[in-house]
Design a protein around this motif. Structure first.
Motif, PDB file in Angstrom:
ATOM      1  N   ALA A 190     -56.875  23.958  12.652  1.00  9.74           N
ATOM      2  CA  ALA A 190     -57.755  24.553  13.665  1.00  9.74           C
ATOM      3  C   ALA A 190     -57.393  24.050  15.057  1.00  9.74           C
ATOM      4  O   ALA A 190     -57.371  24.814  16.031  1.00  9.74           O
ATOM      5  CB  ALA A 190     -59.216  24.230  13.338  1.00  9.74           C
ATOM      6  N   ILE A 191     -57.080  22.755  15.168  1.00  9.43           N
ATOM      7  CA  ILE A 191     -56.700  22.200  16.463  1.00  9.43           C
ATOM      8  C   ILE A 191     -55.386  22.793  16.942  1.00  9.43           C
ATOM      9  O   ILE A 191     -55.249  23.207  18.103  1.00  9.43           O
ATOM     10  CB  ILE A 191     -56.609  20.664  16.376  1.00  9.43           C
ATOM     11  N   LEU A 192     -54.397  22.864  16.054  1.00 11.14           N
ATOM     12  CA  LEU A 192     -53.100  23.424  16.439  1.00 11.14           C
ATOM     13  C   LEU A 192     -53.220  24.901  16.788  1.00 11.14           C
ATOM     14  O   LEU A 192     -52.512  25.399  17.676  1.00 11.14           O
ATOM     15  CB  LEU A 192     -52.092  23.242  15.304  1.00 11.14           C
ATOM     16  N   ALA A 193     -54.106  25.613  16.104  1.00 10.51           N
ATOM     17  CA  ALA A 193     -54.288  27.033  16.391  1.00 10.51           C
ATOM     18  C   ALA A 193     -54.786  27.251  17.808  1.00 10.51           C
ATOM     19  O   ALA A 193     -54.394  28.212  18.477  1.00 10.51           O
ATOM     20  CB  ALA A 193     -55.260  27.641  15.388  1.00 10.51           C
ATOM     21  N   THR A 194     -55.659  26.361  18.293  1.00  8.51           N
ATOM     22  CA  THR A 194     -56.162  26.504  19.659  1.00  8.51           C
ATOM     23  C   THR A 194     -55.101  26.125  20.686  1.00  8.51           C
ATOM     24  O   THR A 194     -55.147  26.594  21.819  1.00  8.51           O
ATOM     25  CB  THR A 194     -57.406  25.619  19.879  1.00  8.51           C
ATOM     26  N   ARG A 195     -54.151  25.287  20.290  1.00 13.34           N
ATOM     27  CA  ARG A 195     -53.105  24.850  21.222  1.00 13.34           C
ATOM     28  C   ARG A 195     -51.908  25.792  21.235  1.00 13.34           C
ATOM     29  O   ARG A 195     -51.363  26.110  22.292  1.00 13.34           O
ATOM     30  CB  ARG A 195     -52.618  23.441  20.842  1.00 13.34           C
ATOM     31  N   ASN A 196     -51.486  26.231  20.059  1.00 12.05           N
ATOM     32  CA  ASN A 196     -50.220  26.965  19.935  1.00 12.05           C
ATOM     33  C   ASN A 196     -50.362  28.397  19.430  1.00 12.05           C
ATOM     34  O   ASN A 196     -49.358  29.098  19.310  1.00 12.05           O
ATOM     35  CB  ASN A 196     -49.276  26.212  18.977  1.00 12.05           C
ATOM     36  N   GLY A 197     -51.603  28.837  19.140  1.00 12.03           N
ATOM     37  CA  GLY A 197     -51.748  30.139  18.512  1.00 12.03           C
ATOM     38  C   GLY A 197     -51.431  30.049  17.021  1.00 12.03           C
ATOM     39  O   GLY A 197     -51.083  28.989  16.501  1.00 12.03           O
ATOM     40  N   ILE A 198     -51.534  31.175  16.325  1.00 12.56           N
ATOM     41  CA  ILE A 198     -51.335  31.186  14.875  1.00 12.56           C
ATOM     42  C   ILE A 198     -50.195  32.129  14.514  1.00 12.56           C
ATOM     43  O   ILE A 198     -50.150  33.273  14.962  1.00 12.56           O
ATOM     44  CB  ILE A 198     -52.601  31.644  14.136  1.00 12.56           C
ATOM     45  N   SER A 199     -49.298  31.644  13.683  1.00  6.63           N
ATOM     46  CA  SER A 199     -48.237  32.453  13.083  1.00  6.63           C
ATOM     47  C   SER A 199     -47.677  31.667  11.920  1.00  6.63           C
ATOM     48  O   SER A 199     -47.891  30.442  11.824  1.00  6.63           O
ATOM     49  CB  SER A 199     -47.137  32.767  14.103  1.00  6.63           C
ATOM     50  N   PRO A 200     -46.958  32.301  10.977  1.00  7.35           N
ATOM     51  CA  PRO A 200     -46.380  31.551   9.856  1.00  7.35           C
ATOM     52  C   PRO A 200     -45.453  30.421  10.282  1.00  7.35           C
ATOM     53  O   PRO A 200     -45.252  29.467   9.531  1.00  7.35           O
ATOM     54  CB  PRO A 200     -45.619  32.634   9.080  1.00  7.35           C
ATOM     55  N   SER A 201     -44.883  30.508  11.477  1.00  7.17           N
ATOM     56  CA  SER A 201     -43.996  29.441  11.949  1.00  7.17           C
ATOM     57  C   SER A 201     -44.748  28.136  12.201  1.00  7.17           C
ATOM     58  O   SER A 201     -44.121  27.084  12.379  1.00  7.17           O
ATOM     59  CB  SER A 201     -43.286  29.880  13.238  1.00  7.17           C
ATOM     60  N   TRP A 240     -52.300  37.962   6.135  1.00  6.90           N
ATOM     61  CA  TRP A 240     -52.734  38.074   7.529  1.00  6.90           C
ATOM     62  C   TRP A 240     -51.732  38.776   8.435  1.00  6.90           C
ATOM     63  O   TRP A 240     -52.006  38.939   9.615  1.00  6.90           O
ATOM     64  CB  TRP A 240     -53.010  36.679   8.090  1.00  6.90           C
ATOM     65  N   THR A 241     -50.581  39.160   7.920  1.00  9.79           N
ATOM     66  CA  THR A 241     -49.444  39.685   8.689  1.00  9.79           C
ATOM     67  C   THR A 241     -48.851  38.563   9.529  1.00  9.79           C
ATOM     68  O   THR A 241     -49.438  37.499   9.693  1.00  9.79           O
ATOM     69  CB  THR A 241     -49.814  40.872   9.605  1.00  9.79           C
ATOM     70  N   ALA A 242     -47.673  38.806  10.088  1.00 11.37           N
ATOM     71  CA  ALA A 242     -46.943  37.750  10.793  1.00 11.37           C
ATOM     72  C   ALA A 242     -47.284  37.694  12.278  1.00 11.37           C
ATOM     73  O   ALA A 242     -46.688  36.926  13.021  1.00 11.37           O
ATOM     74  CB  ALA A 242     -45.434  37.962  10.618  1.00 11.37           C
ATOM     75  N   ASP A 243     -48.217  38.521  12.745  1.00 12.38           N
ATOM     76  CA  ASP A 243     -48.540  38.538  14.171  1.00 12.38           C
ATOM     77  C   ASP A 243     -49.300  37.285  14.566  1.00 12.38           C
ATOM     78  O   ASP A 243     -50.222  36.849  13.880  1.00 12.38           O
ATOM     79  CB  ASP A 243     -49.393  39.772  14.508  1.00 12.38           C
ATOM     80  N   ALA A 244     -48.908  36.696  15.691  1.00 13.23           N
ATOM     81  CA  ALA A 244     -49.615  35.533  16.215  1.00 13.23           C
ATOM     82  C   ALA A 244     -50.993  35.950  16.702  1.00 13.23           C
ATOM     83  O   ALA A 244     -51.196  37.083  17.152  1.00 13.23           O
ATOM     84  CB  ALA A 244     -48.823  34.885  17.347  1.00 13.23           C
ATOM     85  N   ALA A 245     -51.955  35.061  16.604  1.00 13.53           N
ATOM     86  CA  ALA A 245     -53.325  35.378  17.001  1.00 13.53           C
ATOM     87  C   ALA A 245     -53.933  34.173  17.705  1.00 13.53           C
ATOM     88  O   ALA A 245     -53.502  33.046  17.533  1.00 13.53           O
ATOM     89  CB  ALA A 245     -54.156  35.746  15.771  1.00 13.53           C
ATOM     90  N   SER A 246     -54.961  34.431  18.517  1.00 19.73           N
ATOM     91  CA  SER A 246     -55.654  33.363  19.230  1.00 19.73           C
ATOM     92  C   SER A 246     -57.025  33.141  18.603  1.00 19.73           C
ATOM     93  O   SER A 246     -57.600  34.035  17.992  1.00 19.73           O
ATOM     94  CB  SER A 246     -55.807  33.714  20.710  1.00 19.73           C
ATOM     95  N   VAL A 247     -57.540  31.934  18.775  1.00 14.62           N
ATOM     96  CA  VAL A 247     -58.830  31.551  18.194  1.00 14.62           C
ATOM     97  C   VAL A 247     -59.640  30.817  19.255  1.00 14.62           C
ATOM     98  O   VAL A 247     -59.091  30.327  20.247  1.00 14.62           O
ATOM     99  CB  VAL A 247     -58.631  30.641  16.956  1.00 14.62           C
ATOM    100  N   PRO A 248     -60.964  30.719  19.069  1.00 17.82           N
ATOM    101  CA  PRO A 248     -61.782  29.983  20.056  1.00 17.82           C
ATOM    102  C   PRO A 248     -61.529  28.494  20.013  1.00 17.82           C
ATOM    103  O   PRO A 248     -61.272  27.918  18.953  1.00 17.82           O
ATOM    104  CB  PRO A 248     -63.218  30.328  19.635  1.00 17.82           C
ATOM    105  N   TYR A 249     -61.585  27.862  21.176  1.00 20.76           N
ATOM    106  CA  TYR A 249     -61.441  26.409  21.258  1.00 20.76           C
ATOM    107  C   TYR A 249     -62.595  25.731  20.531  1.00 20.76           C
ATOM    108  O   TYR A 249     -63.732  26.201  20.581  1.00 20.76           O
ATOM    109  CB  TYR A 249     -61.419  25.952  22.714  1.00 20.76           C
TER     110      TYR A 249
END
Length: 334
Positions: free
Chosen positions: A249-260, A154-163
């Motif tokens: 999925a919950i954390l992705a909506t709160r903090n965005g997505i990245s390998p960290s 997915w590459t290391a770029d952070a991404a946003s997702v729908p709530y």
């Protein structure tokens, strides 16, 4: 007093998510006696799977337009008549994203369950009967494998997702102070607590849960009673992976997505040690306590200090109770 209540509520909402993450670690430990250090990275994969099915797939040219944004005529007309920042508008925005949210959750659950099954079958099952330490070290090695795989895929770029729930603001006055919350955070807390309660009920009352508990007590005795220990191991890993998908999925909506995002698991591991590796109730109490302490520390001392709260708290508790708040004391007979 109002600010105290605000941060206490924030801490309880965070604690519920910690508990949902921790239940996967406890489930694997109860069945296998293995502490899964890579659980945070299973959660990270769950977040990326949610991103894949909720964002990438709906954006493909071959995907139907309604999957990316469901916009029936009545909704467009209704939204045009609403004022800006209306709670109803927030609900309509969520409804428009509902098809891809449901696809994202379903895809994350299925894919993470498959991933957990592969890990158990390929890496953990061949080590059955061997040293527990060897199995734990496999989970440590998984950290690098899963982290590197996520960056390659997915590459290391952070991404946003729908709530996953309507993100409408909720305001009310308490003790002369305006309390401000988001609807999605409240729904996330309720979902996390319901899932936690459902898993505890499964382990306590169902035949599969009894098999997990019996295997945790003594694998040889469980075998002699006709329990398939390999199936119990597999069930525990799949259970941990599916709960990790929801937590991701919950954390992705709160903090965005990245390998960290995988590093989040180490904080929760400290909470599990504090509550007791084999105690669901202890872990729930520890998660809520740490969540509130983090929020209060952030309020009084800033976010930098809040990050060390789980580790300081677990050290204090383990000095007092080496097996955690409600962990079972093991007695070795020689």
């Amino acid at each position: 007093m109002g600010q105290f209540v605000q941060f206490a509520i924030n801490g309880l909402m965070a604690g519920a998510i910690y508990a949902l993450i921790a239940v996967g670690i406890v489930s694997v430990y109860k069945a296998t006696k293995v502490v899964n250090f890579a659980h945070g990275y299973l959660i990270m994969f769950g977040a990326y799977f949610y991103f894949t099915f909720a964002v990438i797939v709906p954006g493909q040219p071959w995907a139907p337009a309604w999957l990316a944004s469901w916009q029936p005529g009545w909704m467009v007309e209704m939204r045009g008549e609403l004022p800006m920042f209306s709670p109803v508008a927030a609900v309509l925005d969520w409804v428009a994203n509902l098809p891809r949210i449901l696809l994202g959750l379903a895809g994350a659950l299925v894919c993470n369950a498959i991933l957990g099954r592969i890990i158990e079958r390929v890496l953990m099952r061949p080590l059955m009967g061997q040293s527990i330490f060897a199995m734990i070290m496999v989970t440590v090695g998984l950290i690098s494998i899963l982290s590197g795989a996520a960056q390659l895929i997915w590459t290391a770029d952070a991404a946003s997702v729908p709530y996953i729930a309507p993100n409408m603001p909720i305001r009310f006055e308490l003790f002369g102070t305006m309390i401000f919350l988001f609807g999605t955070d409240l729904v996330n807390m309720v979902v996390a607590l319901l899932l936690f309660g459902g898993i505890v009920a499964f382990v306590k009352f169902t035949k599969g849960g009894i098999a997990i508990r019996a295997t945790a007590e003594d694998q040889s005795t469980a075998y002699s009673m006709g329990i398939s220990v390999p199936k119990v191991f597999s069930r525990a890993w799949v259970l941990a992976s599916t709960t990790g998908a929801i937590a991701g999925a919950i954390l992705a909506t709160r903090n965005g997505i990245s390998p960290s995002l995988g590093l989040f698991g180490f904080s929760v591991l400290a909470i599990v040690l504090m509550g007791g590796l084999d105690s669901y109730v202890g872990v729930l109490i520890a998660a809520m306590v740490v969540g509130v302490l983090e929020a209060m520390t952030q309020w009084q001392m800033g976010g930098g200090w809040a990050e060390i709260v789980p580790y300081v708290t677990v050290l204090v508790v383990l000095i007092w109770r080496p097996h955690g708040l409600m962990g079972q004391k093991e007695v070795e007979r020689i």
